[in-house]
Each structure stands twice: as structure tokens, then as C-alpha cells.
Design an enzyme around this catalytic site. Structure first.
Site, PDB file in Angstrom:
ATOM      1  N   PRO A 296      36.658  40.812  45.590  1.00 45.92           N
ATOM      2  CA  PRO A 296      37.606  41.358  46.476  1.00 45.92           C
ATOM      3  C   PRO A 296      38.745  42.091  45.800  1.00 45.92           C
ATOM      4  CG  PRO A 296      37.982  39.415  46.316  1.00 45.92           C
ATOM      5  CD  PRO A 296      36.978  39.551  45.042  1.00 45.92           C
ATOM      6  N   GLU A 297      38.968  43.317  45.497  1.00 43.89           N
ATOM      7  CA  GLU A 297      39.935  43.933  45.040  1.00 43.89           C
ATOM      8  C   GLU A 297      40.482  45.111  46.053  1.00 43.89           C
ATOM      9  OE1 GLU A 297      40.320  45.261  40.808  1.00 43.89           O
ATOM     10  OE2 GLU A 297      38.624  43.958  40.307  1.00 43.89           O
TER      11      GLU A 297
END
Length: 278
Positions: A2-3
Site C-alpha cells: 500500500p503506497e
DNA sequence: CCTGAAACCTGTCTGC
DNA sequence: TGCAGACAGGTTTCAG
């Protein structure tokens, strides 16, 4: 997974995916399978407040997913290994579908679908609050917004005396950058990850600003990056210039990419294109 | 203010 | 084969 680009991809799918969209759905019940997933409020309060709430909209801020409800707001942070799925609540035989391995939280909707929060490493967190500002108040600017200008970045870098990579990873400095996109942006800008933030020239800051926006936009365009077993669907890993490419040639000069540790994080860069002193 | 270490967790991969 | 150790897209807290 998750970026910013991965979270943005997830948010777009929840908002208006191929076969579903969350807005308009009403929550019927909630199943909390791992207590520590819940950051706020306590279990009983959370479980009693959610039924009958309707999803009004889905948004992203930094790496947070925001589910706006008719009353209150759900915030989800995926941390290292979190993910969400939307699927039918029931099996073909009519029984409630069993939870998957590592499912931590299930939201059942009135239309017989459910939203599952799955998180192998249990780092992810969920909040139910009246106003999201309670949780998001310390976040830095959105890197893809118009407010985030090169001069704002320059001012921020000057204000601190820190290694540039850990500063970019600091969510109160800039919201949404993670290990992949930071390494990629620094390579694109030709800046060593351990450079002192207040030592960058105006030209370097301009390159870094453009590089940050470029890698994030491209990441979103490719629906994020898929690595290992975690994320699926994205294609940005096919465009990595340095991330996890130790020993492979730099796409610019052919020098072998090296890996070091900067600010406790594995860091990939080209020793020729990204010299420590400019 | 800045840096590094450790903690929170589970799983995969590598080398002996 | 087995096992120890390193490592993983994140964040927080604490010590110096």
C-alpha cells in the site's frame, strides 16, 4: 502493497468497480475477527454503531481509505499487508461464506455482499470517527494536488536537516510516499537517498518534485505495483528502475544497482547517477 | 531536532 | 531436510 498509487487504485475500484460500487450500500452487520485491527473506538461501540449506516462515498487521503457514511466516517490503513475484497456474503448453498485465511474484519451489506479486510501481518488499522480530521490532522500535503508546488517542496526540504529519503517517507512531510516510489523518484531525479535535505540545489528540488509526481501518476496509471504474493493486478513493477533490482544495470548508465539501508529501510539506487555529493 | 533501534506480525527465501 | 537469519510496500515509541 500500500503506497499512494495502490490505495488510489483500491479506492477507485470500491467507488466504481467493474461489478460493484460501495456508495449507496447499507451495512447490516459487522464481524471483527482480530480485535487489534480496530484502532478506535472500542469493540462494542464499533459493532453497535455500524449497522444501518449507509456508505455515502469513498475517498483517499495519503495512504488512508475513507468510507464516508451517512453518519461518521470509516478509515482504513492497510499498512504492510492489508487488502480489501468485495464478494457475495453467501455460498451457493445459502450458508454464510466462510472467512478467508487472515481476514480480520467483515462488513456485511443488505444486498448480500460483503467487504472483507484481509491482513496477513495484522499491522493494518481501522477507525470509526465523527470527523476524519481526528486521524488525518498531521498528514502533509497530497503530492498530486495543485497545492503541492515545487516551491512548497523546496521550503519543506530547507526547513529540515534530514536525509532526504526518510524525510520523503515521513507522512507529516508528504502524504502517500512509500519505499518503492521514493526509491524510484530519487533515481529519476538523480539524487542520492542519503543527501541532506537542506543541501539540494534549486535544480535538484525541481527535478525531485517532477519525479515524485511522475512516478505516482505512472503508478496510478498502471494500477499500482504487484510484488510477491501481496498485491495483484497492478503493472508498475514492470517499470521499476531501481527498486529490488540489485545487481541489474541502471536503465540510464548501465552501472549495477546497489542496495543499502537508509533510515532502517532497504534502499536501491545507482551509485553513478545518484552521487552523494553533487 | 535528528538518528537508530525495537516493537507490532506472518510468511518467504537463502545459505549453511 | 532442517533450521537460523534476513527481509518484506508501514508506523509508532523510545533512547541517546
Amino acid at each position: 502493497m500500500p503506497e499512494l498509487p495502490e490505495v488510489e487504485t483500491i479506492v477507485r475500484n470500491l467507488r466504481e468497480g467493474e461489478n460493484f460500487s460501495l456508495p449507496g450500500r447499507k451495512i447490516q452487520s459487522v464481524d471483527l475477527l482480530w480485535d487489534r485491527t480496530l484502532a478506535f473506538p472500542e469493540r462494542e461501540n464499533f459493532l453497535t454503531r455500524l449497522p444501518e449506516r449507509q456508505v455515502a462515498g469513498v475517498e483517499r487521503r495519503g495512504k488512508y481509505i475513507l468510507l464516508r457514511l451517512d453518519q461518521g466516517c470509516l478509515l482504513i490503513h492497510l499498512r504492510m499487508s492489508g487488502d480489501v475484497r468485495v464478494e457475495p456474503s453467501f455460498d451457493v448453498d445459502g450458508g454464510r461464506r466462510a472467512s478467508a485465511l487472515h481476514d480480520r474484519l467483515l462488513f456485511y451489506f443488505e444486498d448480500a455482499t460483503r467487504l472483507a479486510f484481509n491482513d496477513t501481518r495484522k499491522f493494518g488499522r481501522v477507525w470509526l470517527v465523527d470527523s476524519p480530521d481526528q486521524v488525518l490532522k498531521d498528514l502533509g500535503p497530497e503530492p498530486l494536488s495543485e497545492d503541492f508546488t515545487a516551491s512548497l517542496l523546496a521550503e519543506g526540504l530547507r526547513k529540515h536537516k534530514r536525509q532526504v529519503k526518510p524525510l520523503l517517507l515521513d507522512q507529516s512531510f508528504l502524504a502517500g510516499m512509500g519505499n518503492i516510489y521514493t526509491d524510484e523518484a530519487l533515481h529519476l531525479a538523480g539524487i542520492h537517498p542519503a543527501r541532506q535535505s537542506d543541501s539540494l540545489t534549486e535544480e535538484e528540488v525541481d527535478r525531485l518534485w517532477a519525479a515524485i509526481r511522475h512516478v505516482l501518476s505512472e503508478g496510478i496509471r498502471q494500477n499500482g505495483s504487484s510484488i510477491d504474493w501481496v498485491y495483484r493486478g497492478g503493472g508498475f513493477q514492470n517499470y521499476f528502475r531501481v527498486y529490488r533490482r540489485v545487481g541489474l544495470p541502471c536503465p540510464v548508465c548501465g552501472t549495477k544497482i546497489v542496495r543499502v539501508v537508509v533510515g532502517q529501510r532497504g534502499t536501491h539506487f545507482c551509485p553513478l547517477c545518484q552521487p552523494l555529493r553533487s
